[in-house]
Each structure stands twice: as C-alpha cells, then as structure tokens.
Design an enzyme around this catalytic site. Structure first.
Site, mmCIF file in Angstrom:
data_model
loop_
_atom_site.group_PDB
_atom_site.id
_atom_site.type_symbol
_atom_site.label_atom_id
_atom_site.label_comp_id
_atom_site.label_asym_id
_atom_site.label_seq_id
_atom_site.Cartn_x
_atom_site.Cartn_y
_atom_site.Cartn_z
ATOM 1 N N SER A 42 0.846 -1.195 0.000
ATOM 2 C CA SER A 42 0.000 0.000 0.000
ATOM 3 C C SER A 42 0.876 1.238 0.000
ATOM 4 O O SER A 42 2.024 1.210 0.467
ATOM 5 C CB SER A 42 -0.898 0.019 1.239
ATOM 6 O OG SER A 42 -1.547 1.272 1.387
ATOM 7 N N TYR A 101 -1.506 -0.674 10.688
ATOM 8 C CA TYR A 101 -1.745 -1.145 9.318
ATOM 9 C C TYR A 101 -0.618 -0.690 8.399
ATOM 10 O O TYR A 101 -0.074 -1.482 7.614
ATOM 11 C CB TYR A 101 -3.086 -0.594 8.840
ATOM 12 C CG TYR A 101 -3.402 -0.845 7.388
ATOM 13 C CD1 TYR A 101 -4.006 -2.023 6.970
ATOM 14 C CD2 TYR A 101 -3.127 0.131 6.420
ATOM 15 C CE1 TYR A 101 -4.320 -2.243 5.632
ATOM 16 C CE2 TYR A 101 -3.430 -0.077 5.082
ATOM 17 C CZ TYR A 101 -4.023 -1.265 4.694
ATOM 18 O OH TYR A 101 -4.320 -1.467 3.367
#
Length: 290
Positions: free
Chosen positions: A184, A197
């Site tokens: 990501s 995360y």
C-alpha cells in the site's frame, strides 16, 4: 479513450455510513466496480490455478474476476463475509471457471496452511498465490489508542500470515509460478491514525524484495502491488463519515481508484508478459509519488 480523472465515481460520496469490522461489499451505498461487466479477458492466464486471500470483496474480488476471465480457476480465502464470498464465486463461475471459497482466520498459522491445502485440492493444483487479505482497524486520535490486541491481530493477519501461506504453498508451486503481495502507499507514506496497518504494509514491501531474490532460483517470481486509495469496505470501516465523503479527493486523480483499476496490475504480474519482472513494488497510487 477516457479521461482517468473522470472515468469513475468522484467525491463527495453521500449517504455513507461507517461499517463495523469486517466491512461488507454489499453494504456499500456507492457500489464498487470489480470488472463484473467491464473486464475483457485475453486468455493470459489460461489453465492457471490461483489462491487469492481476501478474495471476497474489494481488490481481491476484482482480481478473482479478472483472473477467471483470463482463464484461471480461482480459490478465495476469506474471514467472515459469507455473502460477499458467494458473490465472488458466482462471478468466477459466470466466467466459466472453477471457484472455491475457504472460510478461515489467517491470523492463525494452522488456518493459513489449511487454506493452501484446500485450495490445492479444490483446484487440482496451484500456480498463483495472491496475498491480499488485510486487517485495518478504526482510525485513532493518538498512538496510545492502538491496543495490544489490535496490533497483534493486524500483524498476524497482514504480514505474519504471508510467511505461513508462502511456506505452505512453496512445495506446490511449479517453476513459472507467481506470488503477488498487496502492499500500500501507506507503507511509504503512513497515516498516524492507522499506523499499525501502515507498518505492516511497509513490511510487505521488504518481504517481497527479499523473498524474490531466493525464489527466482526456483523459477518463482515474487512481486507486489502498492495501491493508493481504493473504494472498498476497508476505508468505510476505519474512517468517519465526513472523511469518507471526501475520500480520495486530495490525491492527484481527485478520486479514489475502483477495484477493477487495480486488477490489471495483478493480471500482468501473474502472466508470462511479466516474465522478467521480479522483486518489484508496482505503484498504483494514481500518480502520488513515494
């Protein structure tokens, strides 16, 4: 041709309501595009057999549909979203390919091994492993709000599971196989409110680059896709309604990506067209540099 800035839905997104974890695709008030109608296959993955974790919704569903339309049989591993998983399998079968859904908790090592074993049995082999499943908790105001329990689940689901899945899959993967991990933009430009995360996404990039160096000696390529903001249940379950309304607005495209826009990267990396691509992190952030 189409202008990429206006090709898909743009903010503001109205009438959205925060979902509980895990989010569900069917509860999105603005339906996402997974390529159900728009993807046109070119037989680039004919005869392949793929396991996609987190394949019930979002990017995972889009990849499953694209793989099926490219000629691959698909197994998906998912956590609790039974209705979403059934819909993904329906779309795979609609493309004329074999589908299997495996309900499991990838935060548990034995469940990772079971997912690989059941996928191999259901499909009759395994050529592609897409490590896409991820846990993302609600945004927090300060670092101390990240509980130990949450941090543990985030790391066990997002990065530790990849070690177990890959180790279980390696004896089954032939030369020419492909492993693709979902990283990501958060791994390179982290948001403090979801730092647990973000850190796992940075670790996935490191895992990809390191593992690629070893597995190419077995004829197996390892790559990663690093999406920017994508319209899936994941942000809906993490951020407040006001932030969801403007989701993706500040990025260069002025909008979030749709899941189908990520699928092309996963198809390319799994195909023979990417035979000399190994250890790469493909930036799919809509032009936001990192």
């Amino acid at each position: 041709m189409q202008d990429p800035r206006t090709a898909f839905a743009q903010p503001p997104f109205t009438n959205e309501h925060q979902q509980s974890i895990p989010g569900e695709e069917q509860k999105l008030h603005h339906p996402a595009d997974h390529g159900e109608e728009s993807w046109r296959g070119r037989a680039r993955l004919s005869g392949r057999k793929a396991l996609i974790t987190g394949g019930d919704s979002g990017i995972g569903r889009a990849v499953a549909i694209a793989y099926a339309k490219e000629g691959a049989d698909v197994a998906i591993a998912y956590w609790q979203e039974d209705d979403d998983a059934r819909e993904t399998c329906t779309q795979v079968e609609k493309a004329g390919r074999k589908a299997a859904a495996i309900r499991c908790d990838l935060a548990q090592a034995d469940e990772c091994r079971r997912a690989v074993t059941e996928a191999q049995k259901a499909l009759g082999g395994l050529d592609i492993l897409v490590n896409n499943a991820a846990y993302q908790g609600e945004a927090v105001e300060k670092f101390e709000d990240l509980s130990g329990e949450r941090i543990d689940r985030t790391f066990r689901t997002n990065i530790i599971a990849m070690f177990h899945l890959i180790q279980a899959a390696l004896p089954l993967l032939p030369a020419g196989a492909s492993i693709i991990n979902t990283s990501s933009v958060q791994g390179f430009m982290p948001s403090a409110s979801i730092l647990d995360y973000a850190v796992t996404k940075g670790a996935i990039a490191t895992l990809t680059r390191g593992l690629a160096q070893e597995l190419i000696n077995r004829g197996i390529r390892v790559n990663s896709v690093a999406p920017g903001p994508v319209w899936t249940p994941l942000p809906i379950q993490s951020f407040s309604d006001d932030k969801i309304q403007s989701f993706g607005e500040k990025h260069h495209m002025g909008r979030p990506a749709q899941p189908i826009e990520m699928a092309s990267a996963f198809v390319f990396l799994a195909s023979d067209e990417a035979s000399y691509i190994n250890g790469e992190i493909l930036n799919a952030s809509g032009g936001k540099p990192y």
